[in-house]
Each structure stands twice: as C-alpha cells, then as structure tokens.
Design a protein around this motif. Structure first.
Motif, PDB file in Angstrom:
ATOM      1  N   GLY A 135      24.150  65.922  89.710  1.00  0.00           N
ATOM      2  CA  GLY A 135      23.630  64.924  90.635  1.00  0.00           C
ATOM      3  C   GLY A 135      24.125  63.518  90.420  1.00  0.00           C
ATOM      4  O   GLY A 135      23.468  62.552  90.828  1.00  0.00           O
ATOM      5  N   LYS A 159      17.674  64.211  89.771  1.00  0.00           N
ATOM      6  CA  LYS A 159      18.209  64.697  91.052  1.00  0.00           C
ATOM      7  C   LYS A 159      17.162  65.551  91.775  1.00  0.00           C
ATOM      8  O   LYS A 159      17.045  65.507  93.005  1.00  0.00           O
ATOM      9  CB  LYS A 159      19.478  65.519  90.783  1.00  0.00           C
ATOM     10  N   LYS A 160      16.408  66.336  91.000  1.00  0.00           N
ATOM     11  CA  LYS A 160      15.418  67.242  91.585  1.00  0.00           C
ATOM     12  C   LYS A 160      14.083  66.552  91.891  1.00  0.00           C
ATOM     13  O   LYS A 160      13.259  67.089  92.621  1.00  0.00           O
ATOM     14  CB  LYS A 160      15.156  68.411  90.624  1.00  0.00           C
ATOM     15  N   HIS A 166      29.012  66.096  89.633  1.00  0.00           N
ATOM     16  CA  HIS A 166      28.384  66.421  90.913  1.00  0.00           C
ATOM     17  C   HIS A 166      27.283  67.471  90.748  1.00  0.00           C
ATOM     18  O   HIS A 166      26.261  67.419  91.431  1.00  0.00           O
ATOM     19  CB  HIS A 166      29.432  66.913  91.909  1.00  0.00           C
ATOM     20  N   ASP A 212      22.478  56.362  93.287  1.00  0.00           N
ATOM     21  CA  ASP A 212      23.454  56.774  92.272  1.00  0.00           C
ATOM     22  C   ASP A 212      23.575  55.723  91.183  1.00  0.00           C
ATOM     23  O   ASP A 212      23.725  56.041  90.005  1.00  0.00           O
ATOM     24  CB  ASP A 212      24.830  57.018  92.909  1.00  0.00           C
ATOM     25  N   LYS A 217      16.495  62.450  95.319  1.00  0.00           N
ATOM     26  CA  LYS A 217      16.987  63.646  96.014  1.00  0.00           C
ATOM     27  C   LYS A 217      18.014  63.257  97.083  1.00  0.00           C
ATOM     28  O   LYS A 217      17.754  63.299  98.274  1.00  0.00           O
ATOM     29  CB  LYS A 217      15.822  64.395  96.655  1.00  0.00           C
ATOM     30  N   GLU A 260      22.302  63.582  98.129  1.00  0.00           N
ATOM     31  CA  GLU A 260      23.586  64.238  97.851  1.00  0.00           C
ATOM     32  C   GLU A 260      24.644  63.188  97.507  1.00  0.00           C
ATOM     33  O   GLU A 260      24.722  62.139  98.131  1.00  0.00           O
ATOM     34  CB  GLU A 260      24.050  65.026  99.083  1.00  0.00           C
ATOM     35  N   THR A 261      25.458  63.481  96.498  1.00  0.00           N
ATOM     36  CA  THR A 261      26.520  62.558  96.105  1.00  0.00           C
ATOM     37  C   THR A 261      27.757  62.766  96.971  1.00  0.00           C
ATOM     38  O   THR A 261      28.014  63.861  97.437  1.00  0.00           O
ATOM     39  CB  THR A 261      26.912  62.764  94.616  1.00  0.00           C
ATOM     40  N   LYS A 268      20.384  55.967  88.956  1.00  0.00           N
ATOM     41  CA  LYS A 268      20.470  57.156  88.093  1.00  0.00           C
ATOM     42  C   LYS A 268      21.399  56.896  86.919  1.00  0.00           C
ATOM     43  O   LYS A 268      21.089  57.222  85.774  1.00  0.00           O
ATOM     44  CB  LYS A 268      20.981  58.358  88.896  1.00  0.00           C
ATOM     45  N   TRP A 272      20.004  65.605  85.943  1.00  0.00           N
ATOM     46  CA  TRP A 272      19.686  66.778  86.760  1.00  0.00           C
ATOM     47  C   TRP A 272      18.207  66.782  87.156  1.00  0.00           C
ATOM     48  O   TRP A 272      17.862  67.070  88.302  1.00  0.00           O
ATOM     49  CB  TRP A 272      20.039  68.051  85.985  1.00  0.00           C
TER      50      TRP A 272
END
Length: 660
Positions: free
Chosen positions: A332, A418-419, A329, A363, A423, A425-426, A366, A415
């Motif tokens: 990300g 994620k940034k 988490h 997700d 963008k 939230e998991t 990613k 990571w």
C-alpha cells in the motif's frame, strides 16, 4: 504543480535577483534537463549552462553542437566533468565575462507559445507594467509573471497583491486563462509545459544527433540482468547490506579501540591535573563519560556513510528503488515512498521532508508514519554499543537483522494502515535508471566526511548539553549524609584489627564504595525519575538506568549512549574499563534481583528492539507536524511507536524467559 523545493528556489531567485545563474545540466539527458532552462529564459535572467557528465556523453557517441544551441537560446554552454574538475576554470571565466556584460552569446529571447497565448501574455503584461507596480516589476520579469498568472499559479497570484491594480490583473488573468483552456481543452499549465518541451525538441533537432553506438547502455543492461533480475535482485541487495554491516565492525574495530584508549588516557590525565571536586566530576564523568562514549563510534558511522554514498554514486541505489517498487505497491505504498525511506537510514528528518515529492496526501502521511522504523544514523552507535557488548561473535549479522526487522515492521504497519486508516489505491511509479558509474573516490570521501561532520557537530552541541544535564541530575542533591555514613564505615574498617588480608580488605572497601555511589545515584534527581518509571519497564527486563537512557534519547538517540556513560560509573576503582565492559559487569544493587547481572543477551535484544521502534526524536515529531500541518499525526506517531515498542520488547523478554 510545483514541489516545495522548486517554489523555494523560485522565491530565492526573485528575492535575491542573482547577477548570474549557473544552470548545471546532466548532458546525458538533455531534453528533460533543459526544461528548467526554459523557465529561466522566461524569467529574463543571465544564465550560464554547465553541461555536466560530459565524459559520459562523449562515450555514448552522440553529436551535440552546444555552441550553436547556446547562440540560439542566448545562453553560453560549457562542457564540465565535475567529478574530475575538468571545465571549472572555463565556467568561472564565463561567469566573470557574463557579470561584466562582455559575453557576446548572452541575449534575451522569448519562447513563442502561439498567437492566441502570446496575445493573452501581452494583455496581462501591459497591466503589470502600469505605473505604481515597480515594486514587483523590479524583481520579476512581467512576461514570466504573466505566464504564471495564466497557469493560475497560487504563489504568483499572491505576489501580485503588491500591485496597485491587483484586482484588474487577477480578473484579466482568470478570464484569459479560461479562454486558453477552452480553446485547447487542456489545463493552461499543461499547455505551457507542452510548448516548452516543443521548443526544446525543436532546438535539439538542429543541434543534437544520436548515433547507433549503444555499448555503454548495453553494459548497464547486462549488469541489470543480474542485479535487477527476478532471481538474484533481492539476494544481491541483502548480501550488499550484510557486507556493509559486517565491514563496519571488522574495519571499524581498530580506530574505535584507538579512540577509546585516547579517551581513557585523557580521563586519567584530567584526574591527575584537576583537584578532586565537582568540576573534576563534571568534566570526567559528565563531559568525557558522555561525549566520549559517543565519539568512540565515529569510525563506524563514517564506514556506514561511505558504503551508502558508494551505492548512491554508482547508480545501484536507484536500482534498489526499482527492485522494491512492486513490493511497495503490495503493502500500500507509492513507489516514490522508497526514496524517503532510504534517506531515513541517514536521518529521519530530511527523509520526512523528502515525502513532499509524493503527490497523494494519504501516501505522504503513510510514508511519514513508517519512516521512523528506518534505523537512522543516530540509533546506529547505540546498536553497535549493545551488540559489541553482548553479541560479539555475530555482530554483523545481528546489526543486519535489526535493520531488516525495521524494514519488515514498516511494511507490516503500512499494510495495516492500507486496510484501516488509508484505503486508497496507489498510482504507478515511473523512474529513470541512470547508467552505472565508477564513482570518484575523492567525491565519495568528501560526501562521507560531510555527513560525518554533522555527527561531530551533534557531539559538540546536543549530546554535550544532554550529557551535562544527565550528570547534574545524577549528581544533585549531594547527599552528604550518605557519603559521611559510608566514609565512617570505611575508616572504621581500616582501623579495626581483624584477620582480613589486604586483598580482602580492599574488596570490602570497594563493596562499600559501590554501595555508597549506587545509593547516592538512587537518591539523586535522576534516581527519583528512574524509580518512578521503573515499574513500567521492569516487565521488559530493564532497570531504571536503562529507562532514563531511553527517556533522554527522546531528544537525540545518541544521548542514550552518553546517558549510559554517565550513569554506569559505579565501578569506582575500575574507571579504566570501557562502557562496553561496564555494561557487561553491571549488577542490581537492590530489589528482588539484587546481585544479578543487569544485562543478558535476552535483555540486550529486548532493549535493541525498543530503541528501534519507540518514540522518534523531538526533531522528527516537529518535522511531521510541519509536513502534515497538524499536531494530530505527530502525537499519533509518538503514542503508537512507543506502545508498539513496549509490546514488542515485552514479548521478546517474557517469551524468551520461558526458554532461557
């Protein structure tokens, strides 16, 4: 919503219409496992239930009258301990009696969903049963189809396009679905799911009773206090990984040497039996040099698979997913991402396909884009080759370090994504931890060999073809003029009367032969390709042969070894040397670094990093395209991984050269 796997199974059942279905349940978790059974009941199929892990259920001390439940739902139930083969004969007997319509327990029942829902089901069912729709009703139970249409199931909504009154059915299903949804203030799919679990709960109330015996659970919890505790969870996991890699070398060395010796003897025998010429060169240098170089590492692969299977079967691998959930988490990733990532250590392709279980598209993407950093079993023999050649005293630790570096790199990239790119939230990840089990040796060995067979199959197909292509590109054109020139020099050297001793003469002849073979290779098709890409890889410390090996490895990473086995054949009179020894002795024959060793510890480290990171195999690229539905992400993966590999290897080699 249903996973692609669930939809595939449903399609298969509908298209094939099996005579009998064997529904295997985990008897230690009946409520969750019986959900599939309720779906099969709706489909009006002959079903036999195998209550697997019955031995574990009995140790819990719970009471379960499975015969009574079987009569209630119209499905015979037989206890099974699959790991020990107990109950298999009884199951086969039941399947036969069910097929012959002699099983008295089997009867069709309906799960009652409530008066208003049953009314809706009946209305849609009547429309489906109208004349002209036999093409559908002969394959699918109308009641099941009606339920799925009320759930607004996309797959079954498509399937009714074969019905004569398709539009009537669609309109009625949509209308009734909205009525039910408004009455209950819930999604129809959720309503049916709740009803099914209510049916299961009611059936188990009459047949299943828990006891206060919790010895087995307590034992698992005691172990978990150590293995999943805050202080020891990560050290224990890292130690387990290190022991696995260290054992791979320590135990795998002996059979590896036996296979190596066998290949050498076979090569010598072929050279004696087959006359000199192109056929012998193809078989000895192309076939045996390529495939044989990969076959040597089969024992190491089997040991790796053995350990992974052992950890999975014992229940420890599920704990690893639990341990890393918080960490996932933070970088990300969804907790569910860990299972596909773990599968990536075996093969990246099924690992990418396993991301289907992740609901969020971002997700999933990613996870797919970082799975290639998990060192698959195809890279494993390449690592072993390079590490065995240049890091003999630290083999287990270096291999462990490569795997850990891949994991850390995946975390860093996740990571960054994620940034930047994703963008979002998991959501929390809920996972059921199975009890610890003493796995069956027979089962572990069977699974290990099954995975090993895939490696052997690859050797006889992709690697074989790849090796022969590389050999042909290195063999042609024949460059007879080069051969004639050097043969003339060797003949003149032998005839010339001079002060050279026999040893010195042999040394000079070998030098000329080495020059001849190196020049022929450089003037071959593969040589031209290698020299073309050499400027791009020279700053990384690689020669053109290493570049060609990396290029060939794009189809399958094991081909890197077979390509090296074919290309590094220049020690003409030292064919008894293993590929490891040939890599150690390889020297530059031209250019600024002429006479220097091609490989050093620094170059080997740079090469290992490149292999870990760069372009995954073609199958992975295709899998990402299929799963994402877009070539964009496949191309993005190919470009960013190769670019990152170049930068990493460049940094290792150039910075390392300052200090070494």
């Amino acid at each position: 919503s249903y996973t692609p796997e669930e939809l595939y199974v449903r399609d298969h059942i509908i298209k094939e219409v099996p005579d009998v279905i064997l529904n295997v349940l985990d008897s230690t978790n009946l409520e969750r496992n019986l959900y599939l059974t309720t779906q099969l009941i709706d489909m009006d199929l002959k079903v036999i239930i195998a209550l697997n892990m019955w031995d574990e259920f009995k140790t819990k001390g719970d009471y379960f009258d499975y015969e009574k439940l079987g009569k209630m739902v119209g499905i015979p139930m037989i206890p099974l301990v699959a790991s020990k083969g107990k109950g298999l004969e009884e199951i086969f007997d039941k399947i036969i009696t069910a097929f012959e319509d002699k099983e008295p327990t089997i009867r069709h029942i309906h799960i009652n969903y409530g008066r208003r829902i049953e009314m809706s089901i009946k209305k849609i069912q009547d429309k489906i049963n109208q004349p002209g729709n036999e093409i559908v009703t002969s394959k699918i139970a109308p009641r099941f189809l009606a339920i799925k249409l009320l759930e607004q199931d996309e797959k079954e909504t498509e399937r009714i396009s074969l019905c004569k009154n398709e539009n009537e059915i669609r309109e009625l299903a949509l209308k009734e679905s909205e009525i039910i949804s408004n009455l209950r203030n819930e999604n129809p799919e959720t309503i049916f799911t709740d009803a099914k679990y209510g049916f299961i709960e009611g059936a188990l109330k009459e047949t299943y009773r828990k006891t206060d015996i919790t010895e087995k659970i307590s034992r698992s919890r005691i172990i978990d206090k150590v293995l999943t505790g805050r202080l020891l969870s990560y050290p224990v996991f890292l130690l387990a990984m290190w022991v696995m890699f260290q054992t791979t070398f320590l135990v795998g060395d002996y059979p590896m040497q036996w296979i190596e010796k066998g290949i050498e003897l076979l090569g010598g025998l072929m050279e004696q039996i087959i006359p000199e010429g192109m056929i012998r060169d193809m078989l000895v240098d192309g076939l045996l040099g390529g495939v044989g170089g990969v076959a040597v590492f089969l024992p190491n692969i089997l040991i790796l698979f053995f350990f992974i299977t052992l950890m999975e079967a014992s229940g420890y691998m599920a704990r690893v997913a639990f341990i890393v959930d918080k960490l996932m988490h933070k970088i990300g990733l969804h907790g569910k991402s860990f299972v596909p990532m773990l599968m990536g250590f075996g093969c990246n392709v099924p690992a990418i396909m396993a991301t289907r279980t992740i609901e969020s598209k971002t997700d999933r993407l990613k996870t797919m884009l970082i799975i290639p950093f998990m060192s698959c079993s195809a890279r494993y023999p390449v690592y072993i080759l390079i590490i065995s050649a240049f890091f003999e005293n630290y083999r287990g630790s270096i291999l462990f370090g490569i795997y850990m570096f891949g994991i850390l790199l995946a975390a860093l990239i996740a990571w960054i994504m994620k940034k930047t790119l994703f963008k979002v939230e998991t959501v929390p990840f809920v996972m059921e931890l199975p009890p610890y089990r003493v796995p069956s040796i027979k089962s572990i060995l069977k699974q290990t060999w099954f995975k090993g067979q895939q490696y052997v199959k690859k050797m006889g197909t992709i690697i074989l073809v790849g090796s022969l292509i590389i050999w042909a590109l290195g063999y042609f054109p024949l460059n007879k003029d080069i051969e004639e020139k050097y043969n003339k020099q060797i003949t003149e050297l032998k005839q010339t009367t001079n002060d050279l001793t026999t040893t010195e003469l042999e040394k000079e002849i070998n030098r000329l032969k080495l020059e001849m073979h190196s020049l022929k290779q450089e003037k071959s098709f593969i040589g031209y390709i290698g020299k073309f890409i050499e400027p791009a890889i020279y700053p990384l410390g690689f020669d053109w042969k290493m570049g060609i090996s990396l290029l060939a490895g794009s189809s399958a990473k094991e081909i890197i070894i077979s390509t090296m086995g074919v290309l590094y054949q220049t020690n003409v009179d030292n064919n008894e040397l293993s590929l490891i020894d040939k890599l150690k002795n390889q020297r530059y024959t031209s250019g600024k670094r002429i006479g220097e060793l091609v490989f050093s510890k620094l170059v080997a480290l740079s090469y290992l990093a490149f292999i870990l990171i760069y372009f995954p195999c073609v199958a992975v690229i295709a899998a990402i395209k299929n799963e994402s539905g877009n070539w964009k992400w496949s191309l993005f993966l190919a470009v960013y991984t190769t670019g990152l590999a170049w930068l990493t290897s460049f940094a290792i080699y150039q910075i390392g050269s300052i200090f070494i």
